[in-house]
Write a protein that holds these residues in place. Structure first.
Motif, PDB file in Angstrom:
ATOM      1  N   TRP A  99      -3.509  32.676 -38.282  1.00 24.87           N
ATOM      2  CA  TRP A  99      -3.725  33.528 -39.451  1.00 24.87           C
ATOM      3  C   TRP A  99      -3.606  35.001 -39.102  1.00 24.87           C
ATOM      4  O   TRP A  99      -2.937  35.768 -39.791  1.00 24.87           O
ATOM      5  CB  TRP A  99      -5.100  33.247 -40.063  1.00 24.87           C
ATOM      6  CG  TRP A  99      -5.062  32.115 -41.031  1.00 24.87           C
ATOM      7  CD1 TRP A  99      -5.584  30.859 -40.867  1.00 24.87           C
ATOM      8  CD2 TRP A  99      -4.425  32.117 -42.321  1.00 24.87           C
ATOM      9  NE1 TRP A  99      -5.313  30.084 -41.959  1.00 24.87           N
ATOM     10  CE2 TRP A  99      -4.612  30.822 -42.870  1.00 24.87           C
ATOM     11  CE3 TRP A  99      -3.722  33.059 -43.042  1.00 24.87           C
ATOM     12  CZ2 TRP A  99      -4.112  30.470 -44.131  1.00 24.87           C
ATOM     13  CZ3 TRP A  99      -3.227  32.705 -44.294  1.00 24.87           C
ATOM     14  CH2 TRP A  99      -3.418  31.431 -44.826  1.00 24.87           C
ATOM     15  N   LEU A 100      -4.293  35.400 -38.043  1.00 27.64           N
ATOM     16  CA  LEU A 100      -4.262  36.826 -37.657  1.00 27.64           C
ATOM     17  C   LEU A 100      -2.834  37.264 -37.342  1.00 27.64           C
ATOM     18  O   LEU A 100      -2.400  38.351 -37.731  1.00 27.64           O
ATOM     19  CB  LEU A 100      -5.174  37.065 -36.448  1.00 27.64           C
ATOM     20  CG  LEU A 100      -6.676  36.991 -36.729  1.00 27.64           C
ATOM     21  CD1 LEU A 100      -7.467  37.071 -35.436  1.00 27.64           C
ATOM     22  CD2 LEU A 100      -7.110  38.120 -37.666  1.00 27.64           C
ATOM     23  N   LYS A 101      -2.092  36.404 -36.657  1.00 29.61           N
ATOM     24  CA  LYS A 101      -0.726  36.774 -36.307  1.00 29.61           C
ATOM     25  C   LYS A 101       0.156  36.839 -37.549  1.00 29.61           C
ATOM     26  O   LYS A 101       1.026  37.709 -37.647  1.00 29.61           O
ATOM     27  CB  LYS A 101      -0.153  35.751 -35.318  1.00 29.61           C
ATOM     28  CG  LYS A 101      -0.588  36.006 -33.896  1.00 29.61           C
ATOM     29  CD  LYS A 101       0.325  35.203 -32.971  1.00 29.61           C
ATOM     30  CE  LYS A 101      -0.378  34.847 -31.700  1.00 29.61           C
ATOM     31  NZ  LYS A 101       0.410  33.882 -30.923  1.00 29.61           N
ATOM     32  N   ALA A 102      -0.066  35.930 -38.498  1.00 34.78           N
ATOM     33  CA  ALA A 102       0.733  35.948 -39.724  1.00 34.78           C
ATOM     34  C   ALA A 102       0.523  37.272 -40.462  1.00 34.78           C
ATOM     35  O   ALA A 102       1.496  37.921 -40.886  1.00 34.78           O
ATOM     36  CB  ALA A 102       0.347  34.769 -40.610  1.00 34.78           C
ATOM     37  N   TYR A 152      -8.270  37.200 -27.625  1.00 36.57           N
ATOM     38  CA  TYR A 152      -9.613  37.138 -28.194  1.00 36.57           C
ATOM     39  C   TYR A 152      -9.841  35.997 -29.170  1.00 36.57           C
ATOM     40  O   TYR A 152     -10.982  35.571 -29.348  1.00 36.57           O
ATOM     41  CB  TYR A 152      -9.985  38.471 -28.860  1.00 36.57           C
ATOM     42  CG  TYR A 152     -10.336  39.525 -27.839  1.00 36.57           C
ATOM     43  CD1 TYR A 152     -11.647  39.656 -27.382  1.00 36.57           C
ATOM     44  CD2 TYR A 152      -9.384  40.362 -27.298  1.00 36.57           C
ATOM     45  CE1 TYR A 152     -11.979  40.592 -26.435  1.00 36.57           C
ATOM     46  CE2 TYR A 152      -9.697  41.305 -26.345  1.00 36.57           C
ATOM     47  CZ  TYR A 152     -10.999  41.420 -25.911  1.00 36.57           C
ATOM     48  OH  TYR A 152     -11.322  42.339 -24.960  1.00 36.57           O
ATOM     49  N   ALA A 153      -8.782  35.537 -29.873  1.00 35.08           N
ATOM     50  CA  ALA A 153      -8.985  34.443 -30.819  1.00 35.08           C
ATOM     51  C   ALA A 153      -9.203  33.158 -30.042  1.00 35.08           C
ATOM     52  O   ALA A 153      -8.444  32.838 -29.135  1.00 35.08           O
ATOM     53  CB  ALA A 153      -7.779  34.316 -31.737  1.00 35.08           C
ATOM     54  N   GLU A 154     -10.274  32.435 -30.376  1.00 33.99           N
ATOM     55  CA  GLU A 154     -10.562  31.228 -29.620  1.00 33.99           C
ATOM     56  C   GLU A 154      -9.993  29.989 -30.269  1.00 33.99           C
ATOM     57  O   GLU A 154      -9.716  28.997 -29.602  1.00 33.99           O
ATOM     58  CB  GLU A 154     -12.078  31.087 -29.433  1.00 33.99           C
ATOM     59  CG  GLU A 154     -12.619  32.161 -28.488  1.00 33.99           C
ATOM     60  CD  GLU A 154     -14.107  32.020 -28.230  1.00 33.99           C
ATOM     61  OE1 GLU A 154     -14.647  30.934 -28.441  1.00 33.99           O
ATOM     62  OE2 GLU A 154     -14.716  33.017 -27.816  1.00 33.99           O
ATOM     63  N   LYS A 155      -9.842  30.036 -31.600  1.00 31.44           N
ATOM     64  CA  LYS A 155      -9.313  28.856 -32.292  1.00 31.44           C
ATOM     65  C   LYS A 155      -7.854  29.079 -32.652  1.00 31.44           C
ATOM     66  O   LYS A 155      -7.461  30.179 -33.023  1.00 31.44           O
ATOM     67  CB  LYS A 155     -10.117  28.582 -33.560  1.00 31.44           C
ATOM     68  CG  LYS A 155     -11.460  27.934 -33.272  1.00 31.44           C
ATOM     69  CD  LYS A 155     -12.072  27.350 -34.529  1.00 31.44           C
ATOM     70  CE  LYS A 155     -12.436  28.428 -35.527  1.00 31.44           C
ATOM     71  NZ  LYS A 155     -13.160  27.924 -36.697  1.00 31.44           N
ATOM     72  N   ASP A 156      -7.061  28.021 -32.583  1.00 30.80           N
ATOM     73  CA  ASP A 156      -5.638  28.133 -32.896  1.00 30.80           C
ATOM     74  C   ASP A 156      -5.398  28.560 -34.335  1.00 30.80           C
ATOM     75  O   ASP A 156      -4.473  29.311 -34.627  1.00 30.80           O
ATOM     76  CB  ASP A 156      -4.943  26.784 -32.628  1.00 30.80           C
ATOM     77  CG  ASP A 156      -4.686  26.576 -31.140  1.00 30.80           C
ATOM     78  OD1 ASP A 156      -4.807  27.576 -30.398  1.00 30.80           O
ATOM     79  OD2 ASP A 156      -4.398  25.454 -30.731  1.00 30.80           O
ATOM     80  N   SER A 157      -6.258  28.091 -35.266  1.00 31.88           N
ATOM     81  CA  SER A 157      -6.049  28.432 -36.675  1.00 31.88           C
ATOM     82  C   SER A 157      -6.317  29.928 -36.902  1.00 31.88           C
ATOM     83  O   SER A 157      -5.545  30.600 -37.596  1.00 31.88           O
ATOM     84  CB  SER A 157      -6.950  27.578 -37.562  1.00 31.88           C
ATOM     85  OG  SER A 157      -8.292  27.707 -37.156  1.00 31.88           O
ATOM     86  N   THR A 158      -7.398  30.447 -36.294  1.00 35.10           N
ATOM     87  CA  THR A 158      -7.688  31.886 -36.404  1.00 35.10           C
ATOM     88  C   THR A 158      -6.519  32.691 -35.870  1.00 35.10           C
ATOM     89  O   THR A 158      -6.069  33.674 -36.474  1.00 35.10           O
ATOM     90  CB  THR A 158      -8.935  32.244 -35.564  1.00 35.10           C
ATOM     91  OG1 THR A 158      -9.904  31.236 -35.706  1.00 35.10           O
ATOM     92  CG2 THR A 158      -9.490  33.599 -35.950  1.00 35.10           C
TER      93      THR A 158
END
Lengths: 169, 262
Positions: free
Chosen positions: A123-126, A114-120
């Motif tokens: 962060w979510l995974k961290a 679902y996350a479209e941007k690599d930065s998002t």
């Protein structure tokens, strides 16, 4: 006669890009492929842990809620009594680890999907990995360092908290 | 042969039968076609256009699009080549489902409501119903969709038993229309996933007894954007105009990768 044509013209051109190369929208270009079996292992783990969790959780619920006094028996001393037995320690530890890793991996795939941007995504995974690590470590520590017979500073058992079997010790 | 139709019409050689209200009478009806348009030279955003047309029971969505393009609005843009479900050019999203416009009869759709036609999703739209297929074909190229055989070429054809041929029969039917890949929610997110079509075409060679490079293709699809991103939602199987069991093919490739590494 047709096969007698200029051999250079018949050979495929070397070093010349295909007519439409470099035309792909950069957002579709796949990042460098990593040669690892991680995704396969994660996929297999989901299936195996899922099957194991069905048994682990069903027995857990059955023993806690159906056997004996059922839901009314659950209190501090009931949990203390279960964890005095190494079988239940092992059972709950396995359940904790499998459920946390299963759930974390599931969340990881959802974030990937679902996350479209690599930065998002990063962060979510961290946040996900950090919270999973905290819960797994905390849970493991509780199971192994659990002290059922709580005492006050003077060494006397705390009344009303300590389960029955502590008085015999 | 008696005829009730206009006298200067040449007699048809096709036998249309005795029933009905006369030879060749085909049911006609009004249909509203609602097409999602996009033209970066005209407007920044996409917009919807509607046309009400008189169509016949034998007409397909493609015929309705042709009627608009040829008689009403020549700027309507879409791909079609053979118009008979073989070339795979005219996959589009009709009433929210990916289908071939040339294989979808208007009478099979709900004609009481406008029939919505959009470009397939997940690929960049160039104009109206035309998308850039290049990312789709890039994935297709990556799985090496050609026979690789290390043994010297025999003088005649490479023989194969009917059983061995049957093993990959289903995936030979692919026409590369992109209906499956552009119906996949995992592909919609970021377009990184190889997509069902590439995996289907890899399957076609992985399970071909004459091919020697199955291992290389399995390695390609063991990527983090490969088969493991499949969530088995079956959108691809539902979308395939050739009736290929796409999800099953993907599962077979997954199994092959696992058994290979054991």
């Amino acid at each position: 006669m047709a096969t007698q044509a200029n051999p250079e013209a018949v050979l495929p051109a070397q070093g010349i890009e295909a007519p439409r190369s470099g035309r792909i929208d950069p957002k579709y270009l796949r990042s460098r492929t990593s040669r690892s079996n991680f995704e396969m292992m994660a996929w297999v783990f989901m299936r195996v842990s899922g099957a194991a969790l069905v048994v682990l959780i069903f027995v857990h619920l059955w023993v806690n809620l159906m056997v004996g006094d059922g839901i009314h028996q659950i209190d501090f001393s009931f949990v203390a009594g279960k964890w005095a037995n190494p079988v239940w320690q092992f059972w709950d530890l396995t359940m904790l680890w499998l459920a946390m890793l299963h759930g974390t991996n599931g969340m990881r795939t959802i974030i990937n999907d679902y996350a479209e941007k690599d930065s998002t995504r990063a962060w979510l995974k961290a946040i996900l990995y950090l919270s999973a690590a905290v819960i797994i470590i905390l849970g493991t520590m509780v199971i192994f360092t659990f002290e059922p017979c709580l005492t006050d500073e003077a060494g006397n058992l705390l009344e009303g908290v300590a389960p029955e079997f502590c008085h015999g010790v | 042969m008696s005829t009730a139709t206009v006298e200067n019409e040449p007699a048809s050689t096709v036998d249309l039968g005795e029933s009905g209200d006369g030879a060749g009478a085909i049911e006609s009806f009004e249909v509203t076609l609602k097409v999602r348009r996009y033209d970066p030279e005209r407007a920044e955003d996409a917009w919807w256009d509607e046309w009400t047309l008189t169509m016949y029971g034998t007409d397909r969505v493609l015929d309705a699009l042709h009627k608009v393009k040829w008689e009403i609005d020549g700027s309507l843009t879409f791909r079609r080549s053979c118009a008979h479900g073989i070339c795979g050019s005219d996959a589009m999203r009709i009433n929210g489902r990916n289908r071939l416009a040339c294989k979808t009869l208007l009478k099979d759709l709900d004609t009481s409501k406008p029939i919505t036609v959009e470009a397939i999703k997940g690929l960049p739209i160039e104009k109206d119903l035309i998308v850039d297929m290049e990312p789709f074909f890039q994935s297709y190229r990556e799985i090496m969709p050609f026979l690789i055989n290390n043994s010297p070429a025999p003088t005649a054809e490479r023989l194969q038993s009917p059983e061995d041929r049957e093993r990959f029969d289903d995936t030979t039917k692919c026409i590369l229309c992109a209906a499956c890949t552009s119906s996949c929610p995992v592909f919609w997110t970021d377009g990184q996933y190889f997509g069902p079509a590439a995996i289907v075409n890899a399957h076609r060679f992985i399970f071909d007894s004459r091919d020697d490079a199955g291992d290389m293709r399995l390695e390609v699809l063991n990527d983090k954007e490969g088969v493991w991103r499949c969530r088995t939602t079956f959108n691809c199987t539902d979308a395939c105009p050739r009736g290929i069991e796409v999800t099953k093919a993907i599962q077979e490739v997954k199994t092959a990768i696992i058994t290979r590494s054991l």
